[in-house]
Design a protein around this motif. Sequence first.
Motif, short mmCIF file in Angstrom:
data_model
loop_
_atom_site.label_atom_id
_atom_site.label_comp_id
_atom_site.label_asym_id
_atom_site.label_seq_id
_atom_site.Cartn_x
_atom_site.Cartn_y
_atom_site.Cartn_z
N ASP A 69 97.01 -18.01 74.27
CA ASP A 69 97.15 -19.23 75.08
C ASP A 69 98.53 -19.22 75.72
N ALA A 70 98.57 -18.86 77.01
CA ALA A 70 99.84 -18.82 77.73
C ALA A 70 100.19 -20.14 78.38
N HIS A 71 99.34 -21.13 78.23
CA HIS A 71 99.55 -22.41 78.92
C HIS A 71 100.41 -23.38 78.12
N THR A 72 100.60 -23.10 76.82
CA THR A 72 101.40 -24.01 75.99
C THR A 72 102.57 -23.25 75.37
N LEU A 73 103.63 -23.98 75.07
CA LEU A 73 104.79 -23.38 74.42
C LEU A 73 104.41 -22.85 73.04
N GLY A 74 103.55 -23.56 72.32
CA GLY A 74 103.12 -23.11 71.01
C GLY A 74 102.39 -21.79 71.07
N GLY A 75 101.52 -21.63 72.07
CA GLY A 75 100.81 -20.38 72.23
C GLY A 75 101.74 -19.22 72.51
N LEU A 76 102.75 -19.45 73.36
CA LEU A 76 103.73 -18.41 73.65
C LEU A 76 104.53 -18.05 72.40
N LEU A 77 104.91 -19.06 71.62
CA LEU A 77 105.69 -18.82 70.41
C LEU A 77 104.88 -18.03 69.39
N ALA A 78 103.61 -18.39 69.22
CA ALA A 78 102.76 -17.68 68.26
C ALA A 78 102.62 -16.21 68.65
N TRP A 79 102.57 -15.91 69.95
CA TRP A 79 102.47 -14.52 70.39
C TRP A 79 103.79 -13.77 70.23
N ARG A 80 104.86 -14.40 70.67
CA ARG A 80 106.14 -13.68 70.72
C ARG A 80 106.79 -13.51 69.35
N TRP A 81 106.57 -14.46 68.43
CA TRP A 81 107.33 -14.43 67.18
C TRP A 81 106.46 -14.55 65.94
N GLY A 82 105.22 -15.02 66.08
CA GLY A 82 104.40 -15.27 64.89
C GLY A 82 104.20 -14.04 64.03
N LEU A 83 103.82 -12.93 64.64
CA LEU A 83 103.58 -11.71 63.89
C LEU A 83 104.86 -11.16 63.27
N LEU A 84 105.95 -11.17 64.02
CA LEU A 84 107.22 -10.65 63.51
C LEU A 84 107.77 -11.54 62.40
N ALA A 85 107.58 -12.86 62.53
CA ALA A 85 108.04 -13.77 61.47
C ALA A 85 107.26 -13.53 60.19
N ALA A 86 105.95 -13.32 60.30
CA ALA A 86 105.14 -13.02 59.12
C ALA A 86 105.58 -11.70 58.49
N LEU A 87 105.90 -10.71 59.33
CA LEU A 87 106.39 -9.43 58.81
C LEU A 87 107.71 -9.61 58.08
N ALA A 88 108.62 -10.41 58.66
CA ALA A 88 109.92 -10.65 58.01
C ALA A 88 109.73 -11.37 56.68
N ALA A 89 108.83 -12.35 56.63
CA ALA A 89 108.56 -13.05 55.37
C ALA A 89 107.99 -12.09 54.33
N GLY A 90 107.15 -11.15 54.78
CA GLY A 90 106.60 -10.17 53.85
C GLY A 90 107.66 -9.25 53.27
N VAL A 91 108.57 -8.78 54.12
CA VAL A 91 109.64 -7.90 53.64
C VAL A 91 110.55 -8.65 52.67
N MET A 92 110.89 -9.90 53.00
CA MET A 92 111.72 -10.71 52.11
C MET A 92 111.06 -10.85 50.74
N SER A 93 109.77 -11.16 50.73
CA SER A 93 109.05 -11.36 49.48
C SER A 93 108.97 -10.08 48.67
N MET A 94 108.74 -8.97 49.36
CA MET A 94 108.65 -7.68 48.69
C MET A 94 109.94 -7.35 47.95
N LEU A 95 111.06 -7.47 48.64
CA LEU A 95 112.35 -7.15 48.03
C LEU A 95 112.69 -8.12 46.90
N LEU A 96 112.34 -9.38 47.08
CA LEU A 96 112.66 -10.40 46.09
C LEU A 96 111.93 -10.14 44.77
N VAL A 97 110.63 -9.86 44.86
CA VAL A 97 109.84 -9.67 43.64
C VAL A 97 110.28 -8.41 42.90
N THR A 98 110.48 -7.31 43.62
CA THR A 98 110.90 -6.07 42.97
C THR A 98 112.26 -6.24 42.31
#
Length: 531
Positions: A69-98
């Motif tokens: 959805d390119a018509h809303t700011l939320g749609g743009l944010l989900a595309w540009r940062w959503g996947l990378l933010a989820a990846l960053a949260a995954g790396v943080m969690s991985m390092l924390l648990v180990t």
Amino acid sequence: MIGTWNLVRLALRRDRIILPVWIIAIVGITLSTATALEELYPVGQARQQLSLTANTNPAFLAMLGPLRDAHTLGGLLAWRWGLLAALAAGVMSMLLVTRHTRAEEEAGRLELIGSTVVGRHAPLAAAVLTAFGANVLIGGLIVALLLGKGLPAEGAIAFASSITVTGWAFTAVSAFTAQLSENSRTANSMAGAVVAGTYLVRAAGDSAGDSGPTWLTWLSPLGWAEQVHAFAGDRYWVFALPLALVVVLLTTSAVIVTKRDVGLGLLPTRLGSARGAPSLRSPFGLAWRLQRGSLIGWTAGLFLLGVVYGSIAQAVGDMVNDNPLMKKVISAIGGSGGLIDIYLATIFGMIGMISSIYLVQATLRLRSEETSFRAEPLLATPVSRPAWVASHFLFAIVGGALVLGAAGLGVGLTHGLREGDVGGILPRMLGAALAQLPAAWVVAGIALVLFGLFPQLTGVTWGVLGACLVLTMFGPVMKLPQLLMDLSPFTHLPKLPGATWTAEPLLWLVGAALVLVAAGFAGFRRRDLTT
């Protein structure tokens, strides 16, 4: 489960520096990205052009996924940062648990804690609860920020929840890999391989096209985060997939904990040679043995990252040319060359800061060896303190050049092949990548100073690196004072390959790094070990 909450408090105490850095970085980048997208893509033709480019270019699809959805700011944010933010949260969690499970067992501290009134499941439960809580806090702060920007509540909750639940999924993955090996680095490597594999599987599915195996996206926790369709339908039922994975992996991990001995892993340990290799007769040989895996992994990873960014350079140039406002903003970041060169200069700036993570890791391996009581027997031999420090710090100095050179090689080869001028473009890309090295050396010098003079504060280095990231990458967008942005060494680098090359700032940075390194060496010679 007896003692779980006390161990949670201990984990929060130990991570009082690095955990807030992760949380502030993820939340802060979310806010700055939303603000930047608001300015770069006003309602109208700019968003339509972005949607066309993003959803037809395989490189964009592989890196960020489809723009739904390119018509809303939320749609743009989900595309540009959503996947990378989820990846960053995954790396943080991985390092924390180990860090709070397998690393504690490897160091022998968990056995000591287990001799007190602490249940067998308490250490694993405490690590998982700490990681879960950090992800919930990230999600809550993101929801509050997005609501403050006027975005719809349902989409904001779906977006933040996709990040949080992905972090939970990789928490469970790390909890499971921590049971497999008796070595924390191996456990982290296995969990990291899972993270990288899920990203690549998702990328293959997203870039496959309508006739390709798009179903691959559904095999990846990162793909599940994308399939939530935040701000573009908000499919909450998708969360059942990562939650089911969490239940299965955590249940399996809890069973394995009660079946194995403390300090051992489920997988048998491979026996080493009965005799040490001749290369281990020197501190440099031992350092190479300890550091080589990390160096090879970082070199390969940044080469692949360079390949990805080099492959989309031309497409980014076309997109920028079609968006006058974006052209103006990118030009304000720095550089005086063409728009593609300015894009590449921004990419190399980001790669320089990413490579600094490796330099800091290589430097802080000194502290890890010291606190694990492996340095003291070594220094009881004729090995001098400066020689031991130099043996590891060499990998920050020379290894940093190799890592950055690999990134420049990846960009130069792919961009050069697309332009049909590898011989002309490759040297420029290598030079632009290596120009980041003096600033990375300054960050490594700060890590060495803290190790030599204030070893208890070595974790502050990660905060320094996070501050450099925010000041350099988001300072212009956030309109921070120039004096504040100048605190980051990366701000003073020439914006290559677009700008004119000047040696003066690089020489000043090299001089600052030399002063810091000398102070670190001098400090370590005068202090006691493990203080």
